[in-house]
Design a protein around this motif. Structure first.
Motif, short mmCIF file in Angstrom:
data_model
loop_
_atom_site.label_atom_id
_atom_site.label_comp_id
_atom_site.label_asym_id
_atom_site.label_seq_id
_atom_site.Cartn_x
_atom_site.Cartn_y
_atom_site.Cartn_z
N ARG A 128 0.84 -1.20 0.00
CA ARG A 128 0.00 0.00 0.00
C ARG A 128 0.87 1.25 0.00
N ILE A 129 1.94 1.22 0.78
CA ILE A 129 2.85 2.37 0.84
C ILE A 129 3.51 2.59 -0.52
N LYS A 130 3.94 1.51 -1.15
CA LYS A 130 4.67 1.62 -2.41
C LYS A 130 3.78 2.11 -3.56
N LYS A 131 2.47 2.05 -3.40
CA LYS A 131 1.57 2.53 -4.45
C LYS A 131 1.40 4.05 -4.42
N VAL A 132 1.83 4.67 -3.31
CA VAL A 132 1.72 6.13 -3.18
C VAL A 132 2.98 6.77 -3.75
N ASP A 133 2.83 7.65 -4.73
CA ASP A 133 3.99 8.21 -5.45
C ASP A 133 5.01 8.84 -4.52
N TYR A 134 4.57 9.69 -3.60
CA TYR A 134 5.53 10.42 -2.79
C TYR A 134 6.12 9.59 -1.64
#
Length: 363
Positions: A70-76
């Motif tokens: 889930r974290i890795k799907k967020v660009d920043y």
């Protein structure tokens, strides 16, 4: 890198594990945030981006691997290194964790020295990667400016010189005089741009020492006006100086000289003929504010946002078609930040612009 400035987020559903991990990290001088589940972790990540995440694999509900995805799907958040904390060392769990985006794992119970070394190494790697990305952006910015804003005026200069050398223009005509003026203007603008490029690239490294000292701002402003008064005279622009010989700031004199020179140069560039520019200074508690105000064409807010953004390449023409890239203000912002100062811009289209530079008076 000073590790007491590094921020680490620890995510573990067992409070005792959080306490042990927090103790190790605090003892080593790290700044930490703690979360017991994915919801708490994401709430923290919305507020501040850490330098490293220590993430327990085995958690009820959303486990560490799912949270990592889930974290890795967020660009920043994508580039934050994640180290898995696990009491298990089955190969399939570790492979799944690495596939989800983890960079390493630490088995519980921790071996104190090994734990801190792994954390330290990944903080260093993340910091180095960030600097490489920034250097790459700087390089691309320079290439873009060289390709567009240096090659173009040089091509025009060469073309004009070819006309002169081929005797295709009467050297006693007004056209010849105008051509020489244009050549002089383009040469000066290109030289100014090259100077900015050299100064900016010189100070891009964090290893450059800021030679801060008590600097006479009145003297620096006077020197900048002297350097640029010829440009102002060509447009019949009046420059008024309202600074005092007792005006002093604690800063790197070379950097702030470049800052004020660029602010004044831009004011001249974007002020029509017969306009006015004023430079004032005023003490405000422990700081000194230097204002550069003009009666120019003004700047729209969206343009201000672009010229202060190093990921943008923005260029514009002055009131007499002077070349401009926005690099000057980009460099200004960088130099001011390095000297612990601040910059504010207020502008009204068709009325003028005021840029206020604030610097510390003492160390």
């Amino acid at each position: 890198m000073e590790f007491n400035t590094r921020h680490i987020l620890v995510v573990d559903d067992v409070i005792n594990n959080l306490k042990i991990t927090a103790h190790f990290l605090k003892e080593a001088g790290y700044r930490i945030s703690l979360a017991q589940n994915g919801t708490e972790a994401m709430r923290i990540l919305e507020i501040e981006i850490p330098d490293l995440i220590l993430l327990d694999i085995m958690m009820p509900g959303e486990d560490g691997i799912e949270l990592c995805k889930r974290i890795k799907k967020v660009d920043y958040l994508h580039e934050i290194p994640i180290i898995f904390l696990t009491a298990k060392n089955q190969t399939e769990d570790l492979v799944e964790g690495f596939n989800a985006g983890g960079v390493d794992y630490i088995s519980k119970p921790y071996k104190h020295e090994e734990f801190l070394i792994r954390v330290k190494n990944h903080c260093e790697l993340a910091f180095a990667k960030k600097k490489i990305v920034e250097m790459s952006k700087t390089r691309d910015k320079l290439y873009s400016i060289i390709a567009h804003d240096i090659r173009s005026p040089f091509a025009s200069i060469i073309q004009s010189l070819d006309l002169i050398s081929a005797d295709l223009i009467d050297k006693n005509s007004q056209t010849f005089i105008d051509l020489l003026d244009d050549l002089k203007g383009r040469s000066n603008a290109t030289y100014s741009l090259l100077s900015n490029l050299l100064e900016w690239t010189k100070f891009q490294s964090d290893k450059i020492n800021i030679k801060a000292q008590q600097t006479n701002i009145h003297q620096v402003v006077t020197e900048c006006i002297t350097l640029l008064k010829g440009n102002a005279k060509m447009k019949n622009i009046e420059i008024s100086q309202y600074t005092s010989n007792i005006d002093v700031a604690f800063c790197d004199e070379v950097m702030i000289h470049a800052v004020i020179r660029n602010l004044l140069s831009n004011a001249i560039k974007f002020t029509p003929e017969n306009g006015k520019i004023s430079i004032r200074s005023a003490h405000q508690n422990s700081t000194i504010a230097i204002s550069v105000k003009d009666t120019g064409i003004g700047i729209a807010q969206e343009i201000i946002d672009k010229i202060f953004n190093k990921d943008e390449h923005f260029y514009s023409l002055g009131t007499n078609n002077e070349q401009g890239t926005g690099l000057g203000l980009l460099m200004v912002k960088d130099f001011v930040t390095r000297n612990l100062g601040s910059l504010s811009v207020s502008s009204t289209l068709g009325v003028g612009t005021e840029i206020i530079l604030t610097l510390p008076v003492k160390h």
